[in-house]
Motif scaffolding. Sequence first.
Motif, short mmCIF file in Angstrom:
data_model
loop_
_atom_site.label_atom_id
_atom_site.label_comp_id
_atom_site.label_asym_id
_atom_site.label_seq_id
_atom_site.Cartn_x
_atom_site.Cartn_y
_atom_site.Cartn_z
N ASN A 13 3.05 22.30 3.83
CA ASN A 13 2.64 21.04 4.45
C ASN A 13 1.28 20.57 3.92
N ALA A 14 1.05 20.80 2.64
CA ALA A 14 -0.23 20.43 2.01
C ALA A 14 -0.19 18.96 1.61
N LEU A 15 -0.31 18.10 2.60
CA LEU A 15 -0.09 16.67 2.41
C LEU A 15 -1.09 16.03 1.46
N THR A 16 -2.34 16.45 1.53
CA THR A 16 -3.38 15.86 0.67
C THR A 16 -3.07 16.09 -0.80
N HIS A 17 -2.70 17.33 -1.14
CA HIS A 17 -2.35 17.67 -2.52
C HIS A 17 -1.09 16.93 -2.96
N LEU A 18 -0.12 16.85 -2.06
CA LEU A 18 1.13 16.16 -2.38
C LEU A 18 0.89 14.67 -2.67
N GLN A 19 0.06 14.05 -1.85
CA GLN A 19 -0.22 12.61 -2.04
C GLN A 19 -0.88 12.36 -3.39
N LYS A 20 -1.74 13.27 -3.82
CA LYS A 20 -2.40 13.12 -5.12
C LYS A 20 -1.37 13.22 -6.25
N THR A 25 2.14 10.52 -10.42
CA THR A 25 3.43 10.72 -11.10
C THR A 25 4.23 9.44 -11.16
N HIS A 26 4.76 9.12 -12.32
CA HIS A 26 5.60 7.93 -12.48
C HIS A 26 6.89 8.10 -11.67
N ALA A 27 7.38 6.98 -11.16
CA ALA A 27 8.58 7.02 -10.31
C ALA A 27 9.78 7.63 -11.03
N ALA A 28 9.89 7.38 -12.34
CA ALA A 28 11.01 7.94 -13.10
C ALA A 28 10.95 9.46 -13.13
N ASP A 29 9.74 10.02 -13.18
CA ASP A 29 9.59 11.48 -13.15
C ASP A 29 9.78 12.02 -11.74
N LEU A 30 9.34 11.26 -10.75
CA LEU A 30 9.54 11.68 -9.36
C LEU A 30 11.02 11.78 -9.02
N ARG A 47 7.74 8.68 1.80
CA ARG A 47 6.79 7.98 2.66
C ARG A 47 5.36 8.09 2.16
N MET A 48 5.12 9.01 1.24
CA MET A 48 3.79 9.14 0.65
C MET A 48 3.53 8.11 -0.45
N ILE A 49 4.59 7.45 -0.89
CA ILE A 49 4.44 6.42 -1.92
C ILE A 49 4.02 5.13 -1.24
N SER A 50 2.84 4.66 -1.58
CA SER A 50 2.31 3.46 -0.92
C SER A 50 2.74 2.17 -1.60
N ASP A 51 3.03 2.24 -2.89
CA ASP A 51 3.37 1.06 -3.68
C ASP A 51 4.86 0.73 -3.54
N LYS A 52 5.18 -0.46 -3.03
CA LYS A 52 6.59 -0.85 -2.85
C LYS A 52 7.32 -0.95 -4.18
N GLU A 53 6.61 -1.41 -5.21
CA GLU A 53 7.24 -1.52 -6.53
C GLU A 53 7.64 -0.15 -7.05
N LYS A 54 6.78 0.84 -6.81
CA LYS A 54 7.08 2.20 -7.25
C LYS A 54 8.29 2.75 -6.49
#
Length: 252
Positions: A13-20, A25-30, A47-54
């Motif tokens: 549950n290491a949310l800070t590291h995950l958000q970074k 990371t590009h969406a295609a790699d995610l 839910r950690m992705i803030s950019d709607k386009e991503k």
Amino acid sequence: MRVYRIKRLLRRNALTHLQKIVAKTHAADLSRTFDALTVPDQVKLFRMISDKEKKGILFAELEEETFLNLVEALNLENVVDILENMPTDDVADIIGRLPEEKADAILKRMKKEGSEEIEGLLRYKDDTAGGIMIPDFIALREDMTAGQAIQSLQTEHQKVEMPFYLYVVNEYGNLVGVSSLRQLVVGPPETQLKDLMATDVFAVKTDTDQEDVARIVARYDILAVPVVDDTSKLVGIVTVDDVIDIIKQEAT
């Protein structure tokens, strides 16, 4: 390596590291990572992705089963919000992958103009020019002057995805020529578009196979190809990025 690391961070549950990691990371790699995760972990990461386009790019890149499971787990309003920020042709592809009941529910919640465009695209087969085209393009009347055209671009066509080609139509909306931004700027402002445009336009029909569309774009080295219906009315364009996707599909 990234998948293993993300799984380990999710367990901790290491949310800070995950958000970074998600932010970098590009969406295609995610998307490759998502295929290896459980649905609850997919939702948490999504839910950690803030950019709607991503988020929209991720939707488009996910494998069929992963995509369907993720959409089923997400709030429908959130899905609609993401889709409304995506290019119409990509949304049509995504809607086409969903079960009919889910697709109808999403279309009903979308803004009327956007949902009508998407339903229009869904009429065409997926592997045709009509199925992959973008209905947002710049079409200017042939009797318009260069000065009027520039003003129109500044006020009415600011959100068009592919402004490199300016398609010229007659009073019935039939494609009659193509111009460029450069021609508008360097030409006398009172010159009508019919005197500036090139008339040898490479166009395809809505039912043209997507492989043939890709061949035309590659052969003539153009950034987009216009799509016309049976009456030669301009109804959309296929852009080079869509052609790249076609080539990838055919290769696999």
